[in-house]
Scaffold this motif. Structure first.
Motif, PDB file in Angstrom:
ATOM      1  N   ILE A   7       0.866  -1.176   0.000  1.00  0.00           N
ATOM      2  CA  ILE A   7       0.000   0.000   0.000  1.00  0.00           C
ATOM      3  C   ILE A   7       0.901   1.224   0.000  1.00  0.00           C
ATOM      4  O   ILE A   7       1.558   1.521   1.000  1.00  0.00           O
ATOM      5  CB  ILE A   7      -0.925   0.019   1.229  1.00  0.00           C
ATOM      6  CG1 ILE A   7      -1.735  -1.273   1.321  1.00  0.00           C
ATOM      7  CG2 ILE A   7      -1.836   1.238   1.177  1.00  0.00           C
ATOM      8  CD1 ILE A   7      -2.491  -1.437   2.617  1.00  0.00           C
ATOM      9  N   ASP A   9       1.224   5.207  -2.279  1.00  0.00           N
ATOM     10  CA  ASP A   9       0.691   6.046  -3.350  1.00  0.00           C
ATOM     11  C   ASP A   9       1.701   6.325  -4.464  1.00  0.00           C
ATOM     12  O   ASP A   9       1.352   6.895  -5.488  1.00  0.00           O
ATOM     13  CB  ASP A   9       0.140   7.361  -2.793  1.00  0.00           C
ATOM     14  CG  ASP A   9       1.190   8.210  -2.108  1.00  0.00           C
ATOM     15  OD1 ASP A   9       2.331   7.749  -1.933  1.00  0.00           O
ATOM     16  OD2 ASP A   9       0.875   9.359  -1.742  1.00  0.00           O
ATOM     17  N   GLU A  33      -3.134   2.106  -3.871  1.00  0.00           N
ATOM     18  CA  GLU A  33      -2.592   3.452  -3.694  1.00  0.00           C
ATOM     19  C   GLU A  33      -3.107   4.094  -2.412  1.00  0.00           C
ATOM     20  O   GLU A  33      -2.414   4.896  -1.799  1.00  0.00           O
ATOM     21  CB  GLU A  33      -2.967   4.332  -4.882  1.00  0.00           C
ATOM     22  CG  GLU A  33      -2.280   3.946  -6.159  1.00  0.00           C
ATOM     23  CD  GLU A  33      -2.625   4.878  -7.300  1.00  0.00           C
ATOM     24  OE1 GLU A  33      -2.997   6.047  -7.043  1.00  0.00           O
ATOM     25  OE2 GLU A  33      -2.532   4.436  -8.456  1.00  0.00           O
ATOM     26  N   GLU A  34      -4.312   3.756  -2.022  1.00  0.00           N
ATOM     27  CA  GLU A  34      -4.966   4.386  -0.866  1.00  0.00           C
ATOM     28  C   GLU A  34      -5.094   3.404   0.294  1.00  0.00           C
ATOM     29  O   GLU A  34      -5.324   2.207   0.086  1.00  0.00           O
ATOM     30  CB  GLU A  34      -6.364   4.872  -1.254  1.00  0.00           C
ATOM     31  CG  GLU A  34      -6.377   5.878  -2.384  1.00  0.00           C
ATOM     32  CD  GLU A  34      -5.745   7.202  -1.995  1.00  0.00           C
ATOM     33  OE1 GLU A  34      -5.834   7.579  -0.799  1.00  0.00           O
ATOM     34  OE2 GLU A  34      -5.155   7.845  -2.878  1.00  0.00           O
ATOM     35  N   ALA A  35      -4.997   3.915   1.505  1.00  0.00           N
ATOM     36  CA  ALA A  35      -5.071   3.088   2.707  1.00  0.00           C
ATOM     37  C   ALA A  35      -6.390   2.329   2.807  1.00  0.00           C
ATOM     38  O   ALA A  35      -6.404   1.143   3.156  1.00  0.00           O
ATOM     39  CB  ALA A  35      -4.851   3.944   3.953  1.00  0.00           C
ATOM     40  N   THR A  36      -7.498   2.984   2.513  1.00  0.00           N
ATOM     41  CA  THR A  36      -8.796   2.316   2.660  1.00  0.00           C
ATOM     42  C   THR A  36      -8.941   1.158   1.673  1.00  0.00           C
ATOM     43  O   THR A  36      -9.441   0.094   2.038  1.00  0.00           O
ATOM     44  CB  THR A  36      -9.962   3.301   2.497  1.00  0.00           C
ATOM     45  OG1 THR A  36      -9.816   4.005   1.265  1.00  0.00           O
ATOM     46  CG2 THR A  36     -10.002   4.296   3.636  1.00  0.00           C
ATOM     47  N   ASP A  37      -8.497   1.362   0.433  1.00  0.00           N
ATOM     48  CA  ASP A  37      -8.537   0.271  -0.550  1.00  0.00           C
ATOM     49  C   ASP A  37      -7.618  -0.871  -0.121  1.00  0.00           C
ATOM     50  O   ASP A  37      -7.971  -2.045  -0.218  1.00  0.00           O
ATOM     51  CB  ASP A  37      -8.116   0.766  -1.937  1.00  0.00           C
ATOM     52  CG  ASP A  37      -9.081   1.784  -2.512  1.00  0.00           C
ATOM     53  OD1 ASP A  37     -10.270   1.768  -2.117  1.00  0.00           O
ATOM     54  OD2 ASP A  37      -8.640   2.591  -3.364  1.00  0.00           O
ATOM     55  N   ALA A  57      -2.285   4.276   6.946  1.00  0.00           N
ATOM     56  CA  ALA A  57      -2.390   2.946   6.332  1.00  0.00           C
ATOM     57  C   ALA A  57      -2.263   1.853   7.394  1.00  0.00           C
ATOM     58  O   ALA A  57      -2.973   0.850   7.346  1.00  0.00           O
ATOM     59  CB  ALA A  57      -1.333   2.775   5.246  1.00  0.00           C
TER      60      ALA A  57
END
Length: 142
Positions: A7, A9, A33-37, A57
């Motif tokens: 994880i 970006d 790229e994003e913490a939530t994903d 993250a």
């Protein structure tokens, strides 16, 4: 084989981790790229190791996948260590803290960079805390 989720970006960092893993006994099974994903991927895929680049993250992965082995690689390793460990990181690696011990262990054992990353991933999938990880790197067992 150690499964890895990255994880970050920055595409360059994700590509670098993927390239290193490709030459060792590890496989990047997903990237975000994003913490939530990334947190959702960690919960669904259950990787052995999750490599992240910031505290949000760590927090996101820990909340969605509490059993994940989270490795925070940060330029602020020593200053973020306590917060990251409280948030759920298994290890925090950075140039000011931890890198010296790792490099010394690598040099002492005369490992190539690829072997060093393989050892790092192997140790991270087997240890529970940053202290255990650093002890395992410095005691010559591996």
């Amino acid at each position: 084989m150690t499964s890895v989720l990255v994880i970050n970006d920055q595409r360059f960092v994700r590509d670098a981790v993927r390239a290193i893993c490709a030459e060792s006994d590890a496989q990047v099974i997903a990237e975000a790229e994003e913490a939530t994903d990334g947190a959702r991927l960690a919960a669904g895929l259950g990787p052995d190791v999750v490599v992240v680049s910031d505290l949000p993250a760590v927090e996101a992965v820990a909340s969605h996948a509490p059993d994940a082995r989270i490795v925070l690689i940060s330029a602020n390793g020593s200053t973020e260590r306590a917060s990251a460990m409280r948030a759920g990181a298994a290890a925090v690696l950075g140039p000011q803290d931890g890198a010296g011990e790792l490099l010394a262990a690598y040099r002492t054992r005369k490992l190539s960079p690829v072997e060093a990353m393989e050892l790092l991933l192997s140790k991270m999938s087997k240890t529970k805390t940053n202290a255990e990880f650093l002890a395992s790197m410095s005691n010559g067992k591996g």
